[in-house]
Write a protein that holds these residues in place. Structure first.
Motif, PDB file in Angstrom:
ATOM      1  N   LEU A   5       0.843  -1.193   0.000  1.00 35.10           N
ATOM      2  CA  LEU A   5       0.000   0.000   0.000  1.00 35.10           C
ATOM      3  C   LEU A   5       0.873   1.236   0.000  1.00 35.10           C
ATOM      4  O   LEU A   5       1.689   1.431   0.910  1.00 35.10           O
ATOM      5  CB  LEU A   5      -0.905   0.013   1.238  1.00 35.10           C
ATOM      6  CG  LEU A   5      -1.798   1.242   1.405  1.00 35.10           C
ATOM      7  CD1 LEU A   5      -2.854   1.306   0.299  1.00 35.10           C
ATOM      8  CD2 LEU A   5      -2.460   1.249   2.781  1.00 35.10           C
ATOM      9  N   VAL A  35       0.049  -6.254   5.351  1.00 36.82           N
ATOM     10  CA  VAL A  35       0.303  -5.241   4.331  1.00 36.82           C
ATOM     11  C   VAL A  35       1.683  -4.636   4.545  1.00 36.82           C
ATOM     12  O   VAL A  35       2.130  -4.464   5.684  1.00 36.82           O
ATOM     13  CB  VAL A  35      -0.784  -4.138   4.351  1.00 36.82           C
ATOM     14  CG1 VAL A  35      -0.776  -3.380   5.671  1.00 36.82           C
ATOM     15  CG2 VAL A  35      -0.629  -3.195   3.171  1.00 36.82           C
ATOM     16  N   THR A  37       3.437  -1.178   3.905  1.00 36.43           N
ATOM     17  CA  THR A  37       3.124   0.199   3.522  1.00 36.43           C
ATOM     18  C   THR A  37       4.399   0.897   3.056  1.00 36.43           C
ATOM     19  O   THR A  37       5.464   0.718   3.644  1.00 36.43           O
ATOM     20  CB  THR A  37       2.498   0.998   4.684  1.00 36.43           C
ATOM     21  OG1 THR A  37       3.427   1.084   5.760  1.00 36.43           O
ATOM     22  CG2 THR A  37       1.212   0.342   5.159  1.00 36.43           C
ATOM     23  N   LEU A  59      -2.977   0.283  -4.105  1.00 39.40           N
ATOM     24  CA  LEU A  59      -2.735  -1.057  -3.568  1.00 39.40           C
ATOM     25  C   LEU A  59      -2.206  -1.943  -4.681  1.00 39.40           C
ATOM     26  O   LEU A  59      -2.814  -2.033  -5.758  1.00 39.40           O
ATOM     27  CB  LEU A  59      -4.025  -1.660  -3.004  1.00 39.40           C
ATOM     28  CG  LEU A  59      -3.864  -3.051  -2.364  1.00 39.40           C
ATOM     29  CD1 LEU A  59      -3.136  -2.947  -1.024  1.00 39.40           C
ATOM     30  CD2 LEU A  59      -5.220  -3.731  -2.178  1.00 39.40           C
ATOM     31  N   ASP A  61      -1.410  -5.802  -5.287  1.00 43.21           N
ATOM     32  CA  ASP A  61      -1.651  -7.142  -4.730  1.00 43.21           C
ATOM     33  C   ASP A  61      -1.325  -8.167  -5.808  1.00 43.21           C
ATOM     34  O   ASP A  61      -2.150  -8.456  -6.671  1.00 43.21           O
ATOM     35  CB  ASP A  61      -3.112  -7.260  -4.287  1.00 43.21           C
ATOM     36  CG  ASP A  61      -3.398  -8.572  -3.577  1.00 43.21           C
ATOM     37  OD1 ASP A  61      -2.444  -9.194  -3.070  1.00 43.21           O
ATOM     38  OD2 ASP A  61      -4.576  -8.981  -3.527  1.00 43.21           O
ATOM     39  N   ILE A  72     -10.718   0.027  -3.991  1.00 44.69           N
ATOM     40  CA  ILE A  72      -9.878  -0.965  -3.309  1.00 44.69           C
ATOM     41  C   ILE A  72     -10.735  -1.836  -2.402  1.00 44.69           C
ATOM     42  O   ILE A  72     -10.560  -3.069  -2.358  1.00 44.69           O
ATOM     43  CB  ILE A  72      -8.735  -0.276  -2.534  1.00 44.69           C
ATOM     44  CG1 ILE A  72      -7.736   0.350  -3.520  1.00 44.69           C
ATOM     45  CG2 ILE A  72      -8.029  -1.285  -1.623  1.00 44.69           C
ATOM     46  CD1 ILE A  72      -6.678   1.212  -2.866  1.00 44.69           C
TER      47      ILE A  72
END
Length: 235
Positions: A5, A35, A37, A59, A61, A72
């Protein structure tokens, strides 16, 4: 692979204050997803060129790159259907109401209350950009727009629908938190991270909800770095 993220930071990389990024961080925690960041600043546009955007959240993924906080959340429901955030049909329509309510009713009132605290929390290299872009949007200087008394009065009126709902249930989505809660709470995290202003009376049902939200997901919000935690920060 752990999702990545891109997350707005301020005068310190630990200071993460975007309300839209906080929506996503809570949504990821709701899904039980870890996650990574990556700190991003307003003027670091090139870092997001791969996503064809100049704003966070972004994001990543695996092979998927998704922008916009609401999109998202929708993506997370498709990719990870357990513990749904938004629901479908009428349920999602209700979530969209909370999205627009937060952005159009709560955010302007909060901004009017904290805008100078927000300005001081932004990295010095970003302040000229922030001032120019926001003053163009507001049609006046930040100093002219800043009015805590007017902002708090505006916020008090805007919170009436939340009070009604939170007199009925612990969360906007009912007995347990969900997408509606995260869509709204992101803006309270915005203020929480950059300002020490008291936005809500502790007798207000919204205050009790905010405290519950801060404690969710192992204290995700309560453990967030605030500008008051940063030694030498201008306050």
């Amino acid at each position: 692979m752990t999702p990545v993220l891109y997350d707005l930071c301020g005068i310190d990389e630990r200071l993460r204050f975007s309300p839209y990024c906080w929506r996503v961080r809570y949504a990821l925690a709701h899904k039980g997803l870890g996650v990574e960041t990556r700190p991003w600043r307003f003027t670091d546009k090139e870092a997001l060129a791969f996503a064809d955007t100049d704003k966070v959240p972004v994001l990543v993924d695996g092979d998927e790159t998704v922008t916009d906080s609401y999109d998202i959340l929708r993506y997370l429901d498709r990719a990870y259907p357990e513990a749904p955030l938004l629901g479908e049909g009428e349920a999602e329509a209700r979530a969209r109401f909370f999205k627009h309510y937060a952005e159009r009713a709560l955010a302007p009132a909060i901004l009017r209350t904290i805008v100078m605290d927000l300005f001081n929390a932004i990295h010095p290299d970003d302040r000229a950009y922030f001032r120019e872009s926001r003053e163009a949007r507001l049609g006046r200087s930040l100093e002219e727009f800043h009015s805590p008394a007017k902002g708090l009065s505006q916020l008090d009126a805007a919170l009436a629908p939340l009070r009604g709902r939170l007199e009925e249930a612990d969360f906007l989505d009912g007995d347990a938190p969900g997408g509606a809660d995260y869509l709204v709470f992101g803006f309270f995290m915005w203020a929480h991270c950059v300002s020490s202003a008291d936005l809500i009376s502790n007798a207000d049902p919204v205050y009790a909800w905010r405290e519950r939200m801060l404690d969710l997901h192992d204290g995700l919000g309560r453990e967030a770095t605030r500008v008051t935690d940063i030694e030498g920060a201008y306050r």
